[in-house]
Design a protein around this motif. Structure first.
Motif, PDB file in Angstrom:
ATOM      1  N   ASP A 142       0.809   7.104  -6.407  1.00 24.01           N
ATOM      2  CA  ASP A 142      -0.448   7.768  -6.704  1.00 24.01           C
ATOM      3  C   ASP A 142      -1.444   6.851  -7.411  1.00 24.01           C
ATOM      4  O   ASP A 142      -2.181   7.281  -8.297  1.00 24.01           O
ATOM      5  CB  ASP A 142      -0.189   9.017  -7.563  1.00 24.01           C
ATOM      6  N   HIS A 143      -1.480   5.613  -7.007  1.00 23.67           N
ATOM      7  CA  HIS A 143      -2.494   4.721  -7.559  1.00 23.67           C
ATOM      8  C   HIS A 143      -3.851   5.116  -7.006  1.00 23.67           C
ATOM      9  O   HIS A 143      -3.951   5.799  -5.991  1.00 23.67           O
ATOM     10  CB  HIS A 143      -2.166   3.268  -7.196  1.00 23.67           C
ATOM     11  N   ASP A 144      -4.902   4.604  -7.661  1.00 16.67           N
ATOM     12  CA  ASP A 144      -6.206   5.133  -7.293  1.00 16.67           C
ATOM     13  C   ASP A 144      -6.968   4.249  -6.319  1.00 16.67           C
ATOM     14  O   ASP A 144      -8.110   4.554  -5.983  1.00 16.67           O
ATOM     15  CB  ASP A 144      -7.053   5.423  -8.527  1.00 16.67           C
ATOM     16  N   ASP A 145      -6.380   3.191  -5.878  1.00 14.53           N
ATOM     17  CA  ASP A 145      -7.107   2.468  -4.837  1.00 14.53           C
ATOM     18  C   ASP A 145      -6.453   2.682  -3.466  1.00 14.53           C
ATOM     19  O   ASP A 145      -6.322   1.779  -2.661  1.00 14.53           O
ATOM     20  CB  ASP A 145      -7.274   0.992  -5.169  1.00 14.53           C
ATOM     21  N   VAL A 146      -6.032   3.903  -3.254  1.00 15.59           N
ATOM     22  CA  VAL A 146      -5.509   4.306  -1.946  1.00 15.59           C
ATOM     23  C   VAL A 146      -6.282   5.552  -1.544  1.00 15.59           C
ATOM     24  O   VAL A 146      -6.455   6.465  -2.364  1.00 15.59           O
ATOM     25  CB  VAL A 146      -4.006   4.638  -2.023  1.00 15.59           C
ATOM     26  N   SER A 147      -6.765   5.597  -0.343  1.00 15.99           N
ATOM     27  CA  SER A 147      -7.556   6.757   0.075  1.00 15.99           C
ATOM     28  C   SER A 147      -6.668   7.997   0.159  1.00 15.99           C
ATOM     29  O   SER A 147      -5.465   7.903   0.423  1.00 15.99           O
ATOM     30  CB  SER A 147      -8.190   6.506   1.434  1.00 15.99           C
ATOM     31  N   THR A 172      -4.772   8.299   3.380  1.00 14.23           N
ATOM     32  CA  THR A 172      -3.611   7.420   3.475  1.00 14.23           C
ATOM     33  C   THR A 172      -2.451   7.962   2.651  1.00 14.23           C
ATOM     34  O   THR A 172      -1.312   7.989   3.106  1.00 14.23           O
ATOM     35  CB  THR A 172      -3.975   6.015   2.967  1.00 14.23           C
ATOM     36  N   LYS A 173      -2.767   8.404   1.449  1.00 20.90           N
ATOM     37  CA  LYS A 173      -1.702   8.945   0.604  1.00 20.90           C
ATOM     38  C   LYS A 173      -0.956  10.053   1.330  1.00 20.90           C
ATOM     39  O   LYS A 173       0.276  10.102   1.341  1.00 20.90           O
ATOM     40  CB  LYS A 173      -2.291   9.507  -0.696  1.00 20.90           C
ATOM     41  N   GLN A 190       0.817  -1.194   0.000  1.00 22.18           N
ATOM     42  CA  GLN A 190       0.000   0.000   0.000  1.00 22.18           C
ATOM     43  C   GLN A 190       0.864   1.263   0.000  1.00 22.18           C
ATOM     44  O   GLN A 190       0.501   2.267  -0.606  1.00 22.18           O
ATOM     45  CB  GLN A 190      -0.930  -0.028   1.210  1.00 22.18           C
ATOM     46  N   ARG A 218       1.924   1.822  -3.501  1.00 20.28           N
ATOM     47  CA  ARG A 218       0.826   2.343  -4.304  1.00 20.28           C
ATOM     48  C   ARG A 218       0.513   3.786  -3.940  1.00 20.28           C
ATOM     49  O   ARG A 218       0.196   4.604  -4.812  1.00 20.28           O
ATOM     50  CB  ARG A 218      -0.399   1.456  -4.135  1.00 20.28           C
TER      51      ARG A 218
END
Lengths: 353, 353
Positions: free
Chosen positions: A25-30, A33-34, A18, A21
């Motif tokens: 900057d993937h899109d299944d990380v809130s 969290t980012k 995670q 990710r």
DNA sequence: TTGCCAATCCGAAACGCTTCGGGCAAGCCT
DNA sequence: AGGCTTGCCCGAAGCGTTTCGGATTGGCAA
């Protein structure tokens, strides 16, 4: 040693996955969290290990330029300007810029190959394209992004940065046509260069539009050098048949040669002969002190940053339309064009130097 | 994709471990096995994946050069020559060569830092060293290998490639002393450059050995440029007191300036003034057509390969002694030195241009 | 015979990252 | 209520190399 993803995972309580990710900057990380991950990364002074990233993903964050071997390369001051421009822009975008100076006996295409699978470069800047450039075919076949300085056809399907060189040729020719010139000589570059041929086409088109048939003997191809400019001028001016009343110079070096030859022949600019030039504002003190010359102008120096950006765009899979840019040029009047003198309107006897 | 160690292991029937060791020439592999592995590697067209190698070994295989910002950099033709030389040698050794052209407002030391942890560069080539160069201190503090083109002290504890510039200064001076000159002027480079000061020391030492006190007004520091050569010459020649009968030029550009100034003053070489020069054989057509000049000669072009090799050696932890190389120079007689004319042996009235 | 050494070899664990294939809730629909 | 989607997350399997710590021989001395 520097912090790793594992360290960030540990301090944030997330998994390595995670964290990776999040940072990419993937899109299944809130969003929350980012942010947390980014903060932790900054706090730990995290720097991705390029080798690991490369090994895992195939991408390296490195872009390259293979400098053609000595001789087949532009003048040194331009090379330095280019390298400076590209290097600055790439490093601004966090990419490493590697330079490979090809040696004369080296196969330039093979060099690209070696760089790809040895260092897994992400993409290449290609300069000095020729028609059907083998480098393009090769890189495309290997699926490696590239960007051209110039182009090999009018509407290519690869990223490029280029001038509208056909239009450059047209405009230069028209500047002379408008003042009444009809015999217009073109001291051009090497015919294997794409932009040289585009300009040649522009010259022909403008002439035809004005009802003048382009005379092949009024165009001279050769290196973009002072001596070519001088020799071509001498040849054109001493030929039997009507002499040109206006000359187009492919660049400033050629213009310099033209001026030299004309003054040797005792001809004045613009009284006896008009001169226009495409000025790409090459650096070099020898070009500083040149007679003011009308023509088109477009600083080569301004092409490196767009070129670099287009390559990065290509690597990031942006749509082709964003990656093809045509640079602007301006038309400048600096008094080197006048109406042709009456004695030049008709054929005169050949001039001998 | 390219063949991997696993492929070689499969075809040779060995383990990946042993194949790796064989290719890296470790000593617990039999000669026969090594040969077999090498053959298989060649047959499969094996190319080591640099990323994997780096990941495992902790090194990146990338070396770098930070080009000082425009202005603080040598002439373009030299930069290109250098870049070509370094690039060729590094790629021959399977290293990537990244170039970062510093921008004027950039802190050069910080740039090195960013390159180290952004790209995990293995080492740097440092050019144009100054005394107490901050780059050296920084890189050493971070444990990153480096190699200097030149050096900051006589017996430094870092790798370098340099001439014995003190000896260059001595030899040039002696060439004039031996012919009877006593007032010997030195048109030198910028005093902040280390090699400039070494040559200056050599000049002083040679003079003292010959029982001549070095006169400060007979040495001029300045950029290695034609104009500095010319201006320094004019100043020395028009000063009150005895004029120099022999001149030392720091490089060919300076020599060119000296020749210009002397001919302006109506002075002939070597009849009126003798000239010697240190010629590092800079490229550039403007230097091609120079009067034959005696002096020392050592092609700068020959320093890039040793420089690159020394850096790689440093990265591979070879003993320092192997990494410090002093280049050779030759002493050439080309007729620009003669005995001083009698009128120059004693003080004459100041010369006015 | 036993023990030991040198000469060769190998398995397995790294190196730090990406990515595939899932898992687990919460919220929506029907 | 059951089933689906959506949003967020994780374990584990690589990527191709190096390298550490043994394992396996054969030979030779004890």
């Amino acid at each position: 040693m520097s912090a790793t993803l594992k360290d960030i995972a540990a301090t944030t309580g997330l998994s390595v996955t995670q964290v990776s990710r999040a940072l990419n900057d993937h899109d299944d990380v809130s969003a929350e969290t980012k942010a947390r991950v980014r903060d932790a990364a900054r706090a730990l002074d995290y720097r991705p290990n390029l080798s690991a990233r490369r090994l895992a993903s195939g991408r390296s964050g490195i872009v390259g330029l293979v400098l053609p071997p000595e001789g087949r390369t532009p003048r040194d001051s331009m090379v330095v300007q280019m390298v400076r421009g590209l290097s600055a822009e790439f490093s601004r975008m966090g990419r490493l810029f590697v330079l490979h100076a090809a040696e004369p006996e080296e196969d330039v295409v093979a060099v690209h190959g070696r760089l790809i699978d040895g260092g897994s470069l992400d993409g290449f800047v290609l300069i000095e394209p020729v028609p059907d450039d083998p480098r393009i075919a090769y890189l495309r076949s290997r699926g490696v992004p590239l960007v051209l300085h110039g182009r090999t056809e009018d509407r290519p399907n690869y990223p490029f940065f280029d001038l509208d060189n056909r239009e450059v040729g047209r405009r230069l020719t028209r500047m002379l046509l408008e003042r009444g010139h009809r015999r217009i000589g073109f001291v051009n570059g090497l015919p294997e260069m794409c932009y040289v041929m585009r300009r040649s086409e522009g010259w022909q088109e403008a002439l035809r539009e004005a009802g003048v048939a382009p005379a092949p003997e009024l165009q001279e191809f050769g290196a973009m050098s002072e001596s070519h400019g001088a020799l071509a001028t001498l040849r054109m001016m001493s030929e039997s048949g009507p002499r040109p009343t206006g000359l187009i110079a492919g660049n400033m070096l050629i213009a310099k040669g033209i001026y030299g030859a004309l003054s040797m022949l005792g001809l004045r600019v613009p009284e006896d002969v008009s001169v226009v030039v495409h000025d790409d504002q090459l650096p070099g003190e020898d070009l500083m002190a040149m007679p003011a010359t009308s023509g088109t102008r477009s600083p080569l120096a301004e092409s490196w940053a767009p070129l670099a950006r287009a390559l990065i765009g290509a690597i990031e899979n942006r749509p082709l339309a964003e990656l093809q840019e045509t640079g602007q040029f301006e038309v400048v009047e600096r008094g080197s064009v006048a109406a042709p003198g009456p004695e030049f309107r008709t054929a005169s006897e050949p001039f001998r130097a």
